[in-house]
Scaffold this active site. Structure first.
Site, short mmCIF file in Angstrom:
data_model
loop_
_atom_site.label_atom_id
_atom_site.label_comp_id
_atom_site.label_asym_id
_atom_site.label_seq_id
_atom_site.Cartn_x
_atom_site.Cartn_y
_atom_site.Cartn_z
N ASP A 12 0.69 -1.20 -0.02
CA ASP A 12 0.04 -0.09 0.15
C ASP A 12 0.74 1.25 -0.13
O ASP A 12 1.59 1.57 1.11
CB ASP A 12 -0.89 -0.13 1.22
CG ASP A 12 -1.85 1.14 1.30
OD1 ASP A 12 -2.12 1.84 0.51
OD2 ASP A 12 -2.28 1.42 2.45
N ASP A 54 -1.53 6.31 -5.17
CA ASP A 54 -2.03 5.11 -4.01
C ASP A 54 -2.52 3.80 -4.59
O ASP A 54 -3.62 3.68 -4.97
CB ASP A 54 -3.12 5.63 -3.18
CG ASP A 54 -3.54 4.96 -1.91
OD1 ASP A 54 -2.87 3.87 -1.91
OD2 ASP A 54 -4.59 5.25 -1.40
#
Length: 425
Positions: free
Chosen positions: A128, A311
């Site tokens: 992530d 992201d």
């Protein structure tokens, strides 16, 4: 070396310790797998809506961590988002009898394996770039949400050192990941970080239950400033300890053959004349750059530059509400679906998904493929499909999978920039 295997700070420290790129030094390829929000061609709109709520929570956590770690407000934090998510959490805690929510860790992230401890145990984790902590369940976690996951036995690791520091983050259903911070050895495809912060979770969010989220944990790949434990992320430690050829990593987010490339540039993964780089627009925290323009065909529909976070932990392309309306107004047949699907969502004709929506970064326009823009039909027989660009006023845009699946993305820790190039399909 190339490793084809299924398993897989402080800025001043990173710059001082960053080695010069040398092809003889370690470079690692880590295959990554992805799950989907679409089943049999139909969008899972409930999961998408809950994912959107949890993206809000993640960004708000990052804002709060930035203030706690640096003593200053993040430039995009005007206080509105944090108040909004605090109210959403308050309401979630009052609800009872709910099915587990699909959180930002389900159906959207890119997973592979890491080894933790001595002797090493293998854990599957989601990678992530929108957060900065590494956490996995510990043997002390006895609740149902930890069942079936590999567990970190800190007592059995000769290199585990308890930092006597607690960790806690909350999700949209009111559930929590909580635990104790340890320092231990972490390795990824042969690259080893020692004295690395690892959270041994004693409590797990419902979104991590095995039937909801198969990976054991999560590995954040942003900067220390947004770390909940205020610790250098794993990649920062690898760079500081001279484990990588260069202080960069790259993602190729393909449904088949997706890959995380550590310690160098994977030139075989992209086309064109090279990477287009754009610098971070804030102090190192999120991977935040300027999105200069959005166009539909030749028509520029968003001409003012917007701060945008690259992201891998967000599946949607999230823009502010006004920009979302402007984008869809230029797409024939699109419709505002706030009343039927939820605030911020729009539909596009399934038989005419546009192939000319582009985002300009660093002066280069990158086009979104119809496949990434289309999240599937509203229902099995509907000709309306859910659009992957969503409007939500977070104070910052989120370049999630809807954008990132179209490009090879390089995250350059040493030069504080992000590079993009059209991906090789």
């Amino acid at each position: 070396m190339r490793l084809k295997i299924a398993s897989l700070a402080l800025f001043s420290l990173l710059v001082a310790a960053s080695p010069t790129s040398d092809p003889k030094e370690p470079i690692a390829r880590i295959p990554v797998a992805r799950r989907s929000f679409t089943k049999d061609g139909v969008a899972d709109i409930d999961a998408l809506k809950e994912h959107l709520v949890n993206v809000r929570l993640k960004i708000a956590r990052g804002f709060a961590n930035f203030e706690n770690n640096t003593g200053a407000l993040h430039p995009n934090d005007n206080g509105v988002l944090r108040k909004r998510v605090a109210e959403e959490l308050r309401l979630a805690r009052r609800k009872t009898g709910l099915d587990p929510l699909t959180d930002d860790l389900d159906g959207v992230l890119w997973q592979g394996n890491v080894n933790i401890g001595t002797p090493a145990n293998t854990f599957s984790v989601d990678f992530d770039t929108g957060s900065s902590d590494l956490f996995v369940p510990s043997t002390a976690c006895t609740d149902a949400n930890c069942a079936g996951h590999e567990k970190f036995n800190t007592a059995a690791s000769s290199t585990a050192v308890d930092q006597h520091q607690t960790f806690s983050i909350e999700f949209a259903d009111g559930s929590t990941v909580a635990g104790e911070v340890f320092h231990d050895t972490v390795s990824i495809a042969g690259l080893t970080a020692t004295d690395q912060a690892v959270v041994a979770a004693t409590q797990y969010s419902a979104g991590f239950a095995l039937d909801v989220s198969p990976p054991d944990g999560l590995m954040g790949m942003a900067f220390q400033a947004i770390s909940n434990s205020n610790s250098p992320p794993v990649f920062a430690t690898l760079v500081a300890q001279g484990q990588t050829s260069a202080p960069v990593f790259g993602f190729t987010l393909l449904d088949s053959g997706g890959e995380l490339f550590l310690g160098g540039t994977d030139a075989s993964a992209f086309t064109g004349g090279g990477l287009t780089f754009t610098p971070l627009v804030t102090a190192p925290a999120f991977w935040e750059v300027a999105a200069q323009r959005v166009a539909v065909g030749a028509r520029g529909v968003v001409a003012r530059a917007q701060d945008a976070i690259a992201d891998t932990g967000t599946t949607l392309f999230i823009v502010d509400t006004a920009s979302a309306r402007a984008i869809y107004a230029a797409i024939p047949g699109s419709a505002d679906a706030a009343r039927t699907l939820g605030e911020g969502f729009f539909t596009i004709p399934c038989d005419a998904v546009p192939d000319d929506v582009s985002v300009t970064l660093g002066g280069t326009a990158f086009t979104l493929s119809p496949d990434t823009l289309n999240f599937g039909r509203v229902s099995a027989r509907s000709n309306a499909c859910v659009g992957g660009i969503v409007g939500d006023d977070l104070g910052v845009w989120i370049l999630g999978d809807v954008f990132l699946r179209n490009v090879y993305t390089e995250f350059d820790v040493g030069n504080l920039r992000v590079g993009f190039a059209p991906v090789v399909l």
